[in-house]
Scaffold this motif. Structure first.
Motif, short mmCIF file in Angstrom:
data_model
loop_
_atom_site.label_atom_id
_atom_site.label_comp_id
_atom_site.label_asym_id
_atom_site.label_seq_id
_atom_site.Cartn_x
_atom_site.Cartn_y
_atom_site.Cartn_z
N LYS A 1 35.27 25.16 2.64
CA LYS A 1 35.88 26.48 2.46
C LYS A 1 34.89 27.42 1.79
O LYS A 1 34.40 27.16 0.70
N SER A 2 34.60 28.51 2.49
CA SER A 2 33.56 29.44 2.02
C SER A 2 33.99 30.20 0.78
O SER A 2 33.13 30.68 0.02
N ALA A 3 35.30 30.33 0.55
CA ALA A 3 35.75 31.10 -0.61
C ALA A 3 35.44 30.41 -1.93
O ALA A 3 35.48 31.04 -2.98
N ASN A 4 35.11 29.10 -1.88
CA ASN A 4 34.80 28.37 -3.11
C ASN A 4 33.31 28.37 -3.44
O ASN A 4 32.90 27.70 -4.38
N LEU A 5 32.52 29.10 -2.67
CA LEU A 5 31.10 29.18 -2.91
C LEU A 5 30.74 30.54 -3.50
O LEU A 5 31.49 31.51 -3.36
N ARG A 6 29.60 30.59 -4.16
CA ARG A 6 29.12 31.85 -4.73
C ARG A 6 27.98 32.39 -3.86
O ARG A 6 27.19 31.62 -3.32
N TYR A 7 27.93 33.70 -3.73
CA TYR A 7 26.94 34.34 -2.89
C TYR A 7 26.18 35.40 -3.69
O TYR A 7 26.66 35.86 -4.74
N ARG A 8 25.04 35.78 -3.16
CA ARG A 8 24.28 36.87 -3.75
C ARG A 8 23.70 37.73 -2.62
O ARG A 8 23.44 37.23 -1.52
N ILE A 9 23.55 39.00 -2.92
CA ILE A 9 22.95 39.94 -1.97
C ILE A 9 21.61 40.38 -2.55
O ILE A 9 21.56 40.97 -3.63
N GLU A 10 20.55 40.06 -1.84
CA GLU A 10 19.21 40.42 -2.29
C GLU A 10 18.77 41.70 -1.58
O GLU A 10 18.89 41.83 -0.37
N GLN B 1 26.34 40.06 -6.86
CA GLN B 1 26.80 38.66 -6.88
C GLN B 1 28.28 38.64 -6.50
O GLN B 1 29.08 39.41 -7.02
N VAL B 2 28.61 37.76 -5.56
CA VAL B 2 29.99 37.67 -5.05
C VAL B 2 30.52 36.28 -5.34
O VAL B 2 29.94 35.28 -4.91
N ASP B 3 31.62 36.24 -6.07
CA ASP B 3 32.27 34.97 -6.40
C ASP B 3 33.77 35.20 -6.32
O ASP B 3 34.38 35.83 -7.18
N PHE B 4 34.39 34.69 -5.26
CA PHE B 4 35.82 34.93 -5.02
C PHE B 4 36.71 34.15 -5.98
O PHE B 4 37.92 34.38 -6.01
N ARG B 5 36.15 33.26 -6.75
CA ARG B 5 36.97 32.46 -7.67
C ARG B 5 37.27 33.19 -8.96
O ARG B 5 38.17 32.81 -9.70
N GLY B 6 36.54 34.24 -9.26
CA GLY B 6 36.75 34.96 -10.51
C GLY B 6 37.69 36.14 -10.37
O GLY B 6 38.14 36.49 -9.27
N ASP B 7 37.99 36.77 -11.50
CA ASP B 7 38.87 37.94 -11.48
C ASP B 7 38.19 39.13 -10.84
O ASP B 7 38.84 39.98 -10.22
N SER B 8 36.88 39.23 -11.00
CA SER B 8 36.10 40.32 -10.39
C SER B 8 35.15 39.69 -9.37
O SER B 8 34.04 39.27 -9.73
N PRO B 9 35.56 39.61 -8.11
CA PRO B 9 34.74 38.90 -7.13
C PRO B 9 33.35 39.49 -6.94
O PRO B 9 32.39 38.76 -6.76
N VAL B 10 33.24 40.82 -7.01
CA VAL B 10 31.97 41.47 -6.74
C VAL B 10 31.42 42.04 -8.05
O VAL B 10 32.09 42.84 -8.71
N GLN B 11 30.22 41.62 -8.42
CA GLN B 11 29.56 42.11 -9.62
C GLN B 11 28.21 42.70 -9.26
O GLN B 11 27.38 42.03 -8.63
N GLU B 12 28.01 43.93 -9.63
CA GLU B 12 26.73 44.59 -9.37
C GLU B 12 25.78 44.30 -10.53
O GLU B 12 26.00 44.73 -11.65
N LEU B 13 24.73 43.56 -10.23
CA LEU B 13 23.76 43.20 -11.25
C LEU B 13 22.66 44.25 -11.39
O LEU B 13 22.08 44.40 -12.47
N LYS B 14 22.39 44.94 -10.30
CA LYS B 14 21.32 45.94 -10.29
C LYS B 14 21.64 46.96 -9.22
O LYS B 14 22.14 46.58 -8.15
N PRO B 15 21.40 48.24 -9.46
CA PRO B 15 21.71 49.24 -8.43
C PRO B 15 21.00 48.93 -7.11
O PRO B 15 19.81 48.61 -7.10
N TYR B 16 21.74 49.04 -6.03
CA TYR B 16 21.18 48.76 -4.71
C TYR B 16 20.38 49.97 -4.24
O TYR B 16 20.85 51.10 -4.27
N VAL B 17 19.16 49.71 -3.79
CA VAL B 17 18.27 50.77 -3.31
C VAL B 17 18.31 50.78 -1.78
O VAL B 17 18.08 49.75 -1.15
N TYR B 18 18.60 51.96 -1.22
CA TYR B 18 18.72 52.08 0.22
C TYR B 18 17.39 52.52 0.84
O TYR B 18 16.37 52.64 0.15
N PHE B 19 17.40 52.76 2.16
CA PHE B 19 16.16 53.03 2.90
C PHE B 19 15.45 54.29 2.42
O PHE B 19 14.23 54.42 2.56
N ASP B 20 16.21 55.24 1.84
CA ASP B 20 15.59 56.48 1.37
C ASP B 20 15.23 56.42 -0.11
O ASP B 20 15.02 57.47 -0.74
#
Length: 240
Positions: free
Chosen positions: A117-126, A149-168
């Motif tokens: 089950k994928s919901a029990n795993l932790r993910y990260r977006i690089e 960082q995405v962890d569906f097991r916690g109260d806050s599934p999505v945590q922003e560790l660092k501002p995401y920089v886009y193409f511009d």
């Protein structure tokens, strides 16, 4: 250079797992304990495969954590089977019911697919960015930082560790692309109805004439026209 700029600001979703101190300590102990190594080798039916094996532990990775949980899952499932000898389907059913807290999170399986089950795993977006520090005149280098960082097991599934920089090079998300208005050029329903009706009428007519030819195949008119040839004409009209 154009390809590098196209990749600048992209995000990569990866599995993530925090270091497990207990497993890392056990692996370090195994690396230095000769007796444990000998016991491990002697338990195999072909111990010679470890003759040139290096027991050096460079540090656990995510894939080693996942392999550890996979092996533990099989062990628990095998022990949960009521009989000493079991079949593959029996082992599979036992594995589907296996649940435990592993080093990569809570381990459980989907009953239909058998996958974890994928919901029990932790993910990260690089966040992948072109880096001037590792680029030169001959090659363009990249760097990646963990942004989310995405962890569906916690109260806050999505945590922003660092501002995401886009193409511009900004941290403001670009506007969504407008919906594309396109024409499929499909055949109108009314035309389909007329076409199917005409096709059905032609097929029924061909069948009707074929039946008539078979019924009156011995009459002089039909015999002169050759019944086999008439049947071929009806079959061709039916197919076309």
């Amino acid at each position: 250079e154009d390809i590098a700029q196209a990749l600048h600001g992209t995000g990569v979703v990866l599995l993530d797992a925090p270091p497990n101190k207990a497993l890392d300590a056990a692996l370090l102990e195994f690396e230095s304990d000769v007796q444990l190594q000998q016991d491990f080798v002697s338990a195999h039916s072909e111990p010679f495969i470890f003759d040139d094996f290096s027991w050096r532990f460079p540090g656990a990775t995510l894939y080693q954590y996942l392999n550890y949980d996979a092996v533990i899952s099989l062990g628990i499932a095998a022990c949960a089977v009521d009989q000493e000898f079991f079949t593959g389907p029996e082992m599979h059913q036992s594995l589907l019911q296996t649940e435990f807290e592993g080093v990569t999170g809570y381990v459980s399986f989907e009953p239909k697919t058998g996958t974890r089950k994928s919901a029990n795993l932790r993910y990260r977006i690089e966040n992948v960015l072109v880096s001037d520090d590792v680029s030169n005149d001959e090659a363009i280098g990249f760097k990646s930082d963990v942004s989310v960082q995405v962890d569906f097991r916690g109260d806050s599934p999505v945590q922003e560790l660092k501002p995401y920089v886009y193409f511009d090079n900004s941290t403001v998300a670009p506007m969504s692309l407008p919906e594309i208005d396109y024409e499929l050029n499909l055949i109108p329903t009314s035309t389909l109805i007329v076409g199917y009706s005409a096709c059905g009428l032609a097929m029924l007519t061909a069948i009707g004439w074929l039946v008539w030819t078979i019924m009156y195949r011995k009459t002089d008119v039909v015999r002169i026209s050759q019944p086999i040839f008439l049947g071929q004409l009806c079959f061709g009209a039916f197919v076309l």
